[in-house]
Design a protein around this motif. Sequence first.
Motif, PDB file in Angstrom:
ATOM      1  N   THR A  80       0.811  -1.221   0.000  1.00 12.72           N
ATOM      2  CA  THR A  80       0.000   0.000   0.000  1.00 12.72           C
ATOM      3  C   THR A  80       0.844   1.271   0.000  1.00 12.72           C
ATOM      4  N   GLY A  81       2.138   1.185   0.209  1.00 14.09           N
ATOM      5  CA  GLY A  81       2.993   2.362   0.203  1.00 14.09           C
ATOM      6  C   GLY A  81       3.176   2.944   1.588  1.00 14.09           C
ATOM      7  N   LYS A  82       3.685   4.172   1.647  1.00 13.32           N
ATOM      8  CA  LYS A  82       3.996   4.792   2.920  1.00 13.32           C
ATOM      9  C   LYS A  82       2.731   5.221   3.654  1.00 13.32           C
ATOM     10  N   THR A  83       2.799   5.160   4.988  1.00 13.39           N
ATOM     11  CA  THR A  83       1.693   5.644   5.819  1.00 13.39           C
ATOM     12  C   THR A  83       1.799   7.149   5.996  1.00 13.39           C
ATOM     13  N   HIS A  84       0.701   7.762   6.479  1.00 11.92           N
ATOM     14  CA  HIS A  84       0.706   9.213   6.665  1.00 11.92           C
ATOM     15  C   HIS A  84       1.719   9.631   7.719  1.00 11.92           C
ATOM     16  N   SER A  85       1.810   8.887   8.829  1.00 13.69           N
ATOM     17  CA  SER A  85       2.703   9.229   9.941  1.00 13.69           C
ATOM     18  C   SER A  85       3.756   8.144  10.106  1.00 13.69           C
ATOM     19  N   ARG A  86       4.854   8.529  10.698  1.00 13.90           N
ATOM     20  CA  ARG A  86       5.928   7.581  10.935  1.00 13.90           C
ATOM     21  C   ARG A  86       5.497   6.544  11.978  1.00 13.90           C
ATOM     22  N   PRO A  87       6.112   5.358  11.935  1.00 12.54           N
ATOM     23  CA  PRO A  87       5.723   4.308  12.895  1.00 12.54           C
ATOM     24  C   PRO A  87       5.842   4.732  14.351  1.00 12.54           C
ATOM     25  N   ILE A  88       6.801   5.613  14.666  1.00 14.78           N
ATOM     26  CA  ILE A  88       6.963   6.027  16.058  1.00 14.78           C
ATOM     27  C   ILE A  88       5.728   6.753  16.577  1.00 14.78           C
ATOM     28  N   TYR A  89       5.051   7.508  15.694  1.00 14.11           N
ATOM     29  CA  TYR A  89       3.848   8.211  16.110  1.00 14.11           C
ATOM     30  C   TYR A  89       2.679   7.249  16.325  1.00 14.11           C
ATOM     31  N   HIS A  90       2.597   6.222  15.478  1.00 11.04           N
ATOM     32  CA  HIS A  90       1.573   5.211  15.704  1.00 11.04           C
ATOM     33  C   HIS A  90       1.804   4.492  17.031  1.00 11.04           C
ATOM     34  N   GLY A  91       3.080   4.206  17.334  1.00 16.18           N
ATOM     35  CA  GLY A  91       3.381   3.570  18.607  1.00 16.18           C
ATOM     36  C   GLY A  91       3.059   4.458  19.790  1.00 16.18           C
ATOM     37  N   LEU A  92       3.410   5.743  19.699  1.00 20.34           N
ATOM     38  CA  LEU A  92       3.111   6.670  20.790  1.00 20.34           C
ATOM     39  C   LEU A  92       1.610   6.857  20.965  1.00 20.34           C
ATOM     40  N   ASN A  93       0.882   6.930  19.856  1.00 17.02           N
ATOM     41  CA  ASN A  93      -0.560   7.081  19.953  1.00 17.02           C
ATOM     42  C   ASN A  93      -1.199   5.874  20.657  1.00 17.02           C
ATOM     43  N   ALA A  94      -0.754   4.666  20.289  1.00 13.36           N
ATOM     44  CA  ALA A  94      -1.285   3.465  20.940  1.00 13.36           C
ATOM     45  C   ALA A  94      -0.902   3.414  22.419  1.00 13.36           C
ATOM     46  N   ALA A  95       0.329   3.824  22.742  1.00 14.15           N
ATOM     47  CA  ALA A  95       0.750   3.841  24.142  1.00 14.15           C
ATOM     48  C   ALA A  95      -0.060   4.847  24.953  1.00 14.15           C
ATOM     49  N   ILE A  96      -0.359   5.994  24.360  1.00 14.86           N
ATOM     50  CA  ILE A  96      -1.172   6.996  25.051  1.00 14.86           C
ATOM     51  C   ILE A  96      -2.573   6.459  25.316  1.00 14.86           C
ATOM     52  N   TRP A  97      -3.179   5.806  24.305  1.00 17.00           N
ATOM     53  CA  TRP A  97      -4.505   5.225  24.498  1.00 17.00           C
ATOM     54  C   TRP A  97      -4.476   4.125  25.558  1.00 17.00           C
ATOM     55  N   THR A  98      -3.372   3.439  25.670  1.00 18.05           N
ATOM     56  CA  THR A  98      -3.280   2.344  26.647  1.00 18.05           C
ATOM     57  C   THR A  98      -3.085   2.854  28.063  1.00 18.05           C
ATOM     58  N   GLY A  99      -2.214   3.845  28.237  1.00 21.30           N
ATOM     59  CA  GLY A  99      -1.847   4.257  29.582  1.00 21.30           C
ATOM     60  C   GLY A  99      -2.628   5.415  30.168  1.00 21.30           C
ATOM     61  N   ILE A 100      -2.953   6.432  29.360  1.00 18.23           N
ATOM     62  CA  ILE A 100      -3.538   7.650  29.913  1.00 18.23           C
ATOM     63  C   ILE A 100      -4.954   7.437  30.453  1.00 18.23           C
ATOM     64  N   PRO A 101      -5.898   6.840  29.682  1.00 17.29           N
ATOM     65  CA  PRO A 101      -7.243   6.645  30.268  1.00 17.29           C
ATOM     66  C   PRO A 101      -7.220   5.790  31.532  1.00 17.29           C
ATOM     67  N   ALA A 102      -6.414   4.725  31.528  1.00 23.05           N
ATOM     68  CA  ALA A 102      -6.327   3.879  32.719  1.00 23.05           C
ATOM     69  C   ALA A 102      -5.743   4.653  33.900  1.00 23.05           C
ATOM     70  N   SER A 103      -4.757   5.503  33.641  1.00 23.65           N
ATOM     71  CA  SER A 103      -4.179   6.310  34.723  1.00 23.65           C
ATOM     72  C   SER A 103      -5.207   7.272  35.292  1.00 23.65           C
ATOM     73  N   ILE A 104      -6.018   7.875  34.415  1.00 22.20           N
ATOM     74  CA  ILE A 104      -7.062   8.793  34.893  1.00 22.20           C
ATOM     75  C   ILE A 104      -8.079   8.046  35.758  1.00 22.20           C
ATOM     76  N   PHE A 105      -8.495   6.858  35.293  1.00 26.10           N
ATOM     77  CA  PHE A 105      -9.422   6.048  36.093  1.00 26.10           C
ATOM     78  C   PHE A 105      -8.815   5.711  37.453  1.00 26.10           C
ATOM     79  N   LEU A 106      -7.545   5.354  37.467  1.00 33.71           N
ATOM     80  CA  LEU A 106      -6.900   4.971  38.722  1.00 33.71           C
ATOM     81  C   LEU A 106      -6.799   6.150  39.676  1.00 33.71           C
ATOM     82  N   LEU A 107      -6.421   7.323  39.161  1.00 35.42           N
ATOM     83  CA  LEU A 107      -6.303   8.498  40.021  1.00 35.42           C
ATOM     84  C   LEU A 107      -7.661   8.899  40.590  1.00 35.42           C
ATOM     85  N   LEU A 108      -8.693   8.895  39.750  1.00 32.27           N
ATOM     86  CA  LEU A 108     -10.025   9.231  40.241  1.00 32.27           C
ATOM     87  C   LEU A 108     -10.503   8.219  41.276  1.00 32.27           C
ATOM     88  N   TRP A 109     -10.177   6.960  41.031  1.00 42.19           N
ATOM     89  CA  TRP A 109     -10.581   5.919  41.984  1.00 42.19           C
ATOM     90  C   TRP A 109      -9.892   6.118  43.328  1.00 42.19           C
TER      91      TRP A 109
END
Length: 456
Positions: free
Chosen positions: A32-61
């Motif tokens: 399919t060719g090159k993606t819009h963003s570099r792989p590092i940004y896809h990795g950071l985006n997935a890491a943010i989705w994994t860690g940030i919402p859970a951290s917010i839930f934990l802090l509120l709890w």
Amino acid sequence: MAGYLFGLMVVAAIVVYFLASARARAKQFGATGKTHSRPIYHGLNAAIWTGIPASIFLLLWLLGQNSIINMLVIGSYPGAELMTGPERNLLISEVRQVAAGNIFREPSPATLAAVEHFRSLQSLMQWAMVAVVAAAVAVGAFFGLRVVAHRFRARHSVERAVTWFMMFSSFVAIMTTLGIVASLLYEAGQFFARVPITEFLFGLRWEPQIALRADQVAGQGAFGMVPVLFGTFVISALAMAVAVPTGVLSAIYLTEYSGKRFRAVVKPLLEILAGIPTVVYGFFAVLTVAPLVRNLGQAIGIDAAPNSALAAGGVMGVMIIPFISSLSDDAFAAVPRAMREGAYALGATKGETIRRVLLPAALPGIVGGVLLALSRAIGETMIVVMAAGLIARMTLNPFDSVTTVTVQIVTLLIGDSEFDNPKTLAAFALGLVLFIITLGLNLIALRTVRRYREKY
């Protein structure tokens, strides 16, 4: 438990980062060719989705868990509806102490039942917290990996997350400052409701020792802050007398006389003084400088106190030398080279150029550094707590002991006194005065430096 959950979230975010980066890299080099963003940004985006919402839930709890448990325990305790607020707080404290194994007296059967209920609720809450956080991590990882696509704008998503994080950090800093100011104003208002503000601002006697109980013998208390503020300015003046000449002259030498190698070595060494903990300066003042000052006073026929203003002010002056030296050095370096060359062309010597050209041109920057250092000296705590005295007196003799605002704040807040008497509340009134003074000095310094930067 919370620490382990935070660690697991970090591990999960790292794993998802590598998985998302690998998936994006596979799509980038696929058919399919090159993606819009570099792989590092896809990795950071997935890491943010994994860690940030859970951290917010934990802090509120964690923020709401204790309140919910306390409410449920109080609700199940017989006769709790007839208790006052302090009685409920005392009951919860006793239940928590017994649950932790700290038994100071034989608890009643109702208290033991409340302890068992408390332990069951605490265990239930912990397992529920684990389940909620694990679900948030799983859902976040699922969505983070799912959005890895050929044209997904992962870089924009990461930049928005970083922007929101910076806005949140700014909001927290602002709200923390407002909270500190509001707390000072409220407690100072409680103090001024008991002590007239005119007595506090213009009184010449500071004796905050008052009777806290009916059977206690103590003085009537006097809360005139003038001697305390006078001692603060005496020690600050001694510190500035040490720091200003040393800092400005060292900046002149490093800028105009020293070689590049010497400057590259000495300037960082000079600025290391700003990184030494103030408690180290305090030990140095009380163990080394104070005995030397006392011996000096005895040698010249002056009765010197064990803790003197000269010892505290001198050591504090050494501590704030880097503030003045660094800002003065920047001010001298910012003066255009053409002004120096013009003075030399007119026949001025190096000394005359420094006195007639550099100092007037760099004066706004030097004044800004001096004011910032002065605010630092006025707000210093550890050195004056360890090396200054405790008796409030109005004297200009540097060999006498004087007290400062910070010393009195620390002294008044030591112990287990309740915040319902003038002695304890006086610390907040002093803190408010100190806050206003340092804020004013910082505003004047920043305005002076801003004018200097606009000109050069």
